[in-house]
Write an enzyme that holds these catalytic residues in place. Structure first.
Site, PDB file in Angstrom:
ATOM      1  N   TYR A 247       2.004 -20.787   6.355  1.00  0.00           N
ATOM      2  CA  TYR A 247       2.598 -20.222   6.995  1.00  0.00           C
ATOM      3  C   TYR A 247       3.881 -21.097   7.942  1.00  0.00           C
ATOM      4  O   TYR A 247       5.379 -20.414   7.497  1.00  0.00           O
ATOM      5  CB  TYR A 247       1.787 -19.366   8.214  1.00  0.00           C
ATOM      6  CG  TYR A 247       2.345 -18.376   9.279  1.00  0.00           C
ATOM      7  CD1 TYR A 247       2.301 -16.911   8.295  1.00  0.00           C
ATOM      8  CD2 TYR A 247       2.721 -18.767  10.578  1.00  0.00           C
ATOM      9  CE1 TYR A 247       3.046 -16.067   9.419  1.00  0.00           C
ATOM     10  CE2 TYR A 247       3.379 -17.319  11.222  1.00  0.00           C
ATOM     11  CZ  TYR A 247       3.493 -16.442  10.420  1.00  0.00           C
ATOM     12  OH  TYR A 247       3.980 -15.282  11.425  1.00  0.00           O
TER      13      TYR A 247
ATOM     14  N   SER B  46       0.837  -1.329   0.282  1.00  0.00           N
ATOM     15  CA  SER B  46      -0.084   0.015   0.080  1.00  0.00           C
ATOM     16  C   SER B  46       0.670   1.261   0.282  1.00  0.00           C
ATOM     17  O   SER B  46       0.327   2.607  -0.294  1.00  0.00           O
ATOM     18  CB  SER B  46      -0.683   0.324   1.347  1.00  0.00           C
ATOM     19  OG  SER B  46      -0.036   0.094   2.352  1.00  0.00           O
TER      20      SER B  46
ATOM     21  N   ALA C 200       5.394 -23.910   7.062  1.00  0.00           N
ATOM     22  CA  ALA C 200       6.165 -24.371   6.270  1.00  0.00           C
ATOM     23  C   ALA C 200       7.462 -22.889   5.386  1.00  0.00           C
ATOM     24  O   ALA C 200       8.060 -23.322   5.101  1.00  0.00           O
ATOM     25  CB  ALA C 200       5.715 -24.951   5.231  1.00  0.00           C
TER      26      ALA C 200
HETATM   27  P1  NDP Z   1       0.835  -6.843   9.685  1.00  0.00           P
HETATM   28  O1  NDP Z   1       0.060  -8.001   9.302  1.00  0.00           O
HETATM   29  O2  NDP Z   1       0.411  -5.724  11.073  1.00  0.00           O
HETATM   30  O3  NDP Z   1       2.124  -6.273   8.500  1.00  0.00           O
HETATM   31  C1  NDP Z   1       2.684  -6.968   7.888  1.00  0.00           C
HETATM   32  C2  NDP Z   1       3.125  -5.702   6.916  1.00  0.00           C
HETATM   33  O4  NDP Z   1       3.672  -6.688   5.859  1.00  0.00           O
HETATM   34  C3  NDP Z   1       2.644  -5.043   6.453  1.00  0.00           C
HETATM   35  O5  NDP Z   1       2.946  -3.776   6.221  1.00  0.00           O
HETATM   36  C4  NDP Z   1       1.951  -5.213   5.017  1.00  0.00           C
HETATM   37  O6  NDP Z   1       1.731  -3.650   4.042  1.00  0.00           O
HETATM   38  C5  NDP Z   1       2.808  -5.556   4.632  1.00  0.00           C
HETATM   39  N1  NDP Z   1       3.015  -6.643   3.410  1.00  0.00           N
HETATM   40  C6  NDP Z   1       2.374  -8.064   3.837  1.00  0.00           C
HETATM   41  N2  NDP Z   1       2.508  -8.654   2.635  1.00  0.00           N
HETATM   42  C7  NDP Z   1       3.086  -7.844   1.759  1.00  0.00           C
HETATM   43  C8  NDP Z   1       3.598  -7.512   0.040  1.00  0.00           C
HETATM   44  N3  NDP Z   1       3.210  -9.197  -0.130  1.00  0.00           N
HETATM   45  N4  NDP Z   1       4.996  -6.931  -0.093  1.00  0.00           N
HETATM   46  C9  NDP Z   1       5.115  -5.708   0.395  1.00  0.00           C
HETATM   47  N5  NDP Z   1       4.389  -5.596   2.021  1.00  0.00           N
HETATM   48  C10 NDP Z   1       3.159  -6.790   2.461  1.00  0.00           C
HETATM   49  O7  NDP Z   1       1.803  -8.009  10.844  1.00  0.00           O
HETATM   50  P2  NDP Z   1       2.742  -8.044  11.573  1.00  0.00           P
HETATM   51  O8  NDP Z   1       3.471  -6.547  11.593  1.00  0.00           O
HETATM   52  O9  NDP Z   1       2.124  -8.609  13.218  1.00  0.00           O
HETATM   53  O10 NDP Z   1       3.650  -9.064  10.776  1.00  0.00           O
HETATM   54  C11 NDP Z   1       5.400  -8.444  10.126  1.00  0.00           C
HETATM   55  C12 NDP Z   1       6.559 -10.106  10.481  1.00  0.00           C
HETATM   56  O11 NDP Z   1       6.263 -10.519  11.685  1.00  0.00           O
HETATM   57  C13 NDP Z   1       5.661 -11.370   9.616  1.00  0.00           C
HETATM   58  O12 NDP Z   1       6.423 -11.675   9.227  1.00  0.00           O
HETATM   59  C14 NDP Z   1       4.909 -11.834  10.585  1.00  0.00           C
HETATM   60  O13 NDP Z   1       4.599 -12.769   9.449  1.00  0.00           O
HETATM   61  C15 NDP Z   1       5.933 -11.655  11.301  1.00  0.00           C
HETATM   62  N6  NDP Z   1       5.578 -12.327  12.376  1.00  0.00           N
HETATM   63  C16 NDP Z   1       4.464 -11.587  13.409  1.00  0.00           C
HETATM   64  C17 NDP Z   1       4.227 -12.153  15.018  1.00  0.00           C
HETATM   65  C18 NDP Z   1       2.879 -11.182  15.868  1.00  0.00           C
HETATM   66  O14 NDP Z   1       2.872 -12.347  16.917  1.00  0.00           O
HETATM   67  N7  NDP Z   1       2.686 -10.575  15.356  1.00  0.00           N
HETATM   68  C19 NDP Z   1       4.730 -13.287  15.300  1.00  0.00           C
HETATM   69  C20 NDP Z   1       5.559 -14.438  14.454  1.00  0.00           C
HETATM   70  C21 NDP Z   1       6.090 -13.099  13.500  1.00  0.00           C
HETATM   71  P3  NDP Z   1       0.797  -4.358   2.831  1.00  0.00           P
HETATM   72  O15 NDP Z   1      -0.772  -4.989   3.149  1.00  0.00           O
HETATM   73  O16 NDP Z   1       0.687  -1.632   2.809  1.00  0.00           O
HETATM   74  O17 NDP Z   1       1.552  -4.051   2.106  1.00  0.00           O
END
Ligand code: NDP
Length: 241
Positions: free
Chosen positions: A149, A34, A151
């Protein structure tokens, strides 16, 4: 002075990482589908660093090549990459659709390969860099309903260790951070009941904050960790003890 690119930086953990790195003086590029123009402007104003947002789907090879070239041009180089972008498409395996599996593998794992490759030429020629990949506690212990996820996140650990071994002689370190249960939109979507169930299992008795992850990432990005590579470090309040 560092030059950092953070993916998935529009909110949650990624935005906290961008803020933490900027607070230590790094110029930052924030990437998400976004775009992150407002977040970048706020960071530039608050911390007095250069900051820019890029709208890019990190699962798309061409978009990554183009955006990362422009990002490296903007920063004048790159010495820190944080592969944080990720999605979930939870469901029991019996009912999991092909696209639920493929989309998660693309956004969470393929993206790490694409973004790492996109910075590697610059880091190799500078013989300096720190790459931090955000995996998950669920890569280490599995989770019902998250086969796709877990995997993808386990794949990140393989990428991390292989890349750490491959790049070590070029002065580039690669580490993974495995958060437990962190309070963001991703976990809020699970609902209050599930969040409370998790919280009750956490030895330190509380859900983590994005800043808890960001501080470890800042350490791994900094020269204070210059003898650490190929590691997977948990930030989980003891959930994986
Ligand atoms: P959020 O869903 O709050 O944020 C995810 C971010 O990734 C957003 O900025 C989103 O922005 C971006 N995003 C998603 N897909 C894409 C894409 N294809 N290209 C570019 N940007 C992308 O997640 P969290 O902050 O909770 O998680 C961040 C990371 O930490 C992730 O990898 C998650 O798997 C990992 N994690 C989180 C945990 C938790 O408890 N929250 C636990 C363990 C790991 P937009 O939608 O604008 O693209």
């Amino acid at each position: 002075m560092k030059q950092s690119i953070i993916t998935g930086a529009s909110r949650g953990i990624g935005l906290a990482i961008a803020e933490e790195l900027a607070s230590k003086g790094s110029d930052v590029v924030l990437v998400s589908r976004s775009g992150c123009d407002a977040q970048a402007a706020a960071i530039a104003q608050k911390f007095g660093v250069r900051a820019k947002g890029f709208a890019c789907d990190v699962a798309d090879s061409l978009q990554v090549q183009e955006s990362f070239k422009a990002a490296i041009d903007f920063l004048g180089g790159v010495d820190v990459l944080v592969n944080n972008a990720g999605i979930t498409r939870d469901g029991l395996l019996l009912r999991m659709k092909d696209e639920d599996f493929d989309q998660v593998l693309a956004a969470d794992l393929r993206s790490v390969f694409l973004c790492t490759r996109a910075v590697s030429r610059t880091m190799v020629s500078n013989r300096k860099g720190s790459i931090i990949n955000i995996t998950s506690i669920n890569a280490l212990r599995g989770q019902p309903g998250q086969a796709n996820y877990a995997a993808a996140k386990a794949g990140i650990i393989g990428l991390t260790k292989s890349n750490a071994a491959e790049f070590a002689s070029r002065g580039i370190r690669v580490n993974a951070v495995a958060p437990g249960f962190i309070d963001t939109e991703m976990t809020a979507a699970l609902g209050v009941e599930v969040c409370e169930k998790y919280r009750a299992q956490i030895p330190l008795g509380k859900v983590g904050k994005p800043e808890n992850v960001a501080k470890l990432v800042q350490f791994l990005a900094s020269d204070d960790s210059d003898y650490i590579t190929g590691q997977v470090i948990g930030v989980d309040g003891g959930l994986n003890i």
